[in-house]
Write an enzyme that holds these catalytic residues in place. Structure first.
Site, mmCIF file in Angstrom:
data_model
loop_
_atom_site.group_PDB
_atom_site.id
_atom_site.type_symbol
_atom_site.label_atom_id
_atom_site.label_comp_id
_atom_site.label_asym_id
_atom_site.label_seq_id
_atom_site.Cartn_x
_atom_site.Cartn_y
_atom_site.Cartn_z
ATOM 1 N N GLU A 148 -5.376 -8.697 0.916
ATOM 2 C CA GLU A 148 -6.066 -8.364 2.169
ATOM 3 C C GLU A 148 -7.537 -8.105 1.879
ATOM 4 O O GLU A 148 -7.874 -7.426 0.902
ATOM 5 C CB GLU A 148 -5.502 -7.081 2.820
ATOM 6 N N GLU B 194 0.795 -1.232 0.000
ATOM 7 C CA GLU B 194 0.000 0.000 0.000
ATOM 8 C C GLU B 194 0.828 1.284 0.000
ATOM 9 O O GLU B 194 0.825 2.038 0.991
ATOM 10 C CB GLU B 194 -0.943 0.001 1.206
HETATM 11 C C1 FCB Z 1 -4.447 -2.102 5.562
HETATM 12 C C2 FCB Z 1 -3.061 -2.464 6.062
HETATM 13 C C3 FCB Z 1 -3.052 -3.524 7.130
HETATM 14 C C4 FCB Z 1 -4.204 -3.352 8.103
HETATM 15 C C5 FCB Z 1 -5.514 -3.197 7.376
HETATM 16 C C6 FCB Z 1 -6.704 -3.057 8.261
HETATM 17 O O1 FCB Z 1 -4.415 -0.818 5.064
HETATM 18 O O2 FCB Z 1 -2.266 -2.935 4.996
HETATM 19 O O3 FCB Z 1 -1.806 -3.497 7.756
HETATM 20 O O4 FCB Z 1 -3.953 -2.316 8.939
HETATM 21 O O5 FCB Z 1 -5.439 -2.088 6.520
#
Ligand code: FCB
Length: 457
Positions: A361, A168
């Site tokens: 994620e 990110e």
């Molecule tokens: C993302 C991050 C991860 C976590 C989630 C909720 O932005 O990559 O580390 O904090 O959000």
């Protein structure tokens, strides 16, 4: 299962974590301080004054955590390496063997349990020593990242085949230099924010051949947090704001990676607002874009929510009424919008021609706590994952090339500026005793994986 077509053979079913959020042990084994060690100790930066000093103490409890992964039935696990465990100040010439050995044992034990390691090299906790020399806005850091990537892949590349360079970049660039909610905590520094994005992308491109050279079977990619943005109403105010939002959030990263260009409209907009001048963009050197757009083996996508964009610069009374119905929100305040994952994947396929995607994620924060019997009935989390997997599958049935899904997160952990107040885990962590208790969502995911996993070769 209700789905018509099964998930593809060898689809990766995993969970994800990151070093600073789970490891603790900030000074053990020769580790140097990271920017997060520094930032979390500044008063007022983190909710409730929490820090990652202990977090889940995964550094000591990792065997137990792999056991939990094994029992979950995943065939993949995404975790990150703490850069200052390998290079305590970032500037050493040789890596710290104790740090490498820690991750080497982790990798071996995962493999013994038939769990494929997906390594993220930079999940934000860079050495404080590099921040002290200027951090991401300075071009020198690119070479430090390449050096770090070289040594880690040299050491683990015989066993690890999946590498994510950065997690990110938007969060580092925007939250670190525009909103100040992440290190180094600066506000409205657009030239630094853009230089940060550029150097993250450039170092990604430069690390790719080094990793591939050390790890011949490897797939190398980058993880972006992406979403679908829509205007809150049909007004041109909202449409313009939405275009800028999409530009700085999605296209600023996707376009250089996949189209060998920066989105000019983003730079033009910032110039019109006098937030940058032409010379602020001098950090972009000739052939940088060619390096950034080096073909990758996959794109990691972190998807949580969509963005509904309202133009906040004009008076509400001058704008048209909002027309978008918002769905319910998680405890984090993020809207739950499962179709967004499908829309996003179709855009990546159609507009950017991305050929291989992993959802690195996807998850939600809910505070559901153990009952007196010690059960954690987090039905809203089950519903969240289930509905997103259904929408993901819809995109895949429409041709989106997705080959894996990683639930965020394996366990509750240090949620950055929110500290321990936001719980994203499939496993409850008692941050006093460090006890881990699988939530109902853990058992649900286990079942879902066993019904959909087709990889036994
Ligand atoms: C993302 C991050 C991860 C976590 C989630 C909720 O932005 O990559 O580390 O904090 O959000």
């Amino acid at each position: 299962m209700p789905e018509n077509k099964p998930f593809p053979r060898n689809f990766k079913w995993g969970t994800a974590t990151s070093s600073y959020q789970i490891e603790g042990a900030p000074t053990v084994g020769g580790k140097g301080p990271s920017v997060w060690d520094t930032f979390s100790h500044i008063e007022g930066k983190i909710n409730n004054g929490d820090t990652g000093d202990t977090a889940c103490d995964h550094y000591h409890l990792w065997r137990n955590d792999i056991e939990l992964l094994k029992n979950l039935g995943v065939n993949a696990y995404r975790f990150s390496i703490s850069w200052p465990r390998i290079f305590p100040t970032g500037k050493e010439n040789e890596p710290n063997q104790i740090g490498l050995d820690f991750y080497s044992r982790l990798v071996d034990t995962l493999l013994e349990n038939k769990i494929t390691p997906f390594i993220t090299l930079n999940h934000w906790d860079i050495p404080q020593g590099l921040e002290d020399s200027g951090g991401w806005p300075e071009r020198d850091i690119v070479h430090e990242f390449v050096k770090y990537s070289y040594h880690v892949s040299k050491h683990l590349g015989d066993r690890v085949n999946n590498w994510v360079t950065h997690n990110e970049p938007w969060c580092v660039s925007y939250l670190g230099y525009i909103e100040g909610r992440k290190p180094p905590g600066l506000i409205n520094k657009w030239p630094k924010s853009l230089a940060t994005a550029h150097h993250l992308l450039l170092s990604h491109g430069m690390a790719i051949p080094e990793i591939r050279n050390n790890s011949k079977q490897s797939e190398v990619g980058i993880t972006l947090n992406l979403n679908t943005a829509i205007p809150a109403s049909g007004s041109t105010y909202d449409e313009d704001a939405c275009r800028f939002y999409d530009g700085q959030f999605n296209r600023l990263y996707l376009n250089p990676l996949y189209k060998n260009e920066y989105p000019d409209d983003v730079f033009e907009y910032l110039k019109t607002k006098s937030l940058i001048s032409e010379s602020d963009l001098n950090f972009i050197k000739q052939s940088d874009l060619n390096i950034i757009s080096t073909k990758t083996d996959f794109l990691g996508v972190n998807y949580y929510s969509r963005a509904v964009i309202r133009n906040e610069e004009i008076d509400e009374k001058k704008n048209l009424p909002r027309t978008v119905d918002m769905g319910p929100k998680t405890d984090f305040g993020w809207e739950i919008y499962p179709p967004g994952i499908c829309d996003l994947l179709m855009r990546l396929k159609n507009e950017y021609k991305v050929q291989n995607i992993y959802i690195t994620e996807n998850g939600c924060s809910y505070g559901d706590a153990p009952s007196l019997e010690g059960k954690i009935e987090d039905n809203r989390r089950i519903e969240y994952h289930q509905s997103h997997l259904t929408e993901l599958k819809r995109a895949m049935d429409d041709g989106a090339p997705c080959n894996g899904y990683f639930a965020w997160s394996l366990m509750d952990n240090f949620e950055w500026a929110q500290g321990f107040s936001q719980r994203f885990g499939l496993i409850w962590v008692d941050f006093e005793t460090l006890e881990r208790i699988p939530k109902d969502s853990y058992y649900w995911y286990k079942e879902y994986i066993s019904e959909n996993r087709l990889d036994e070769d």
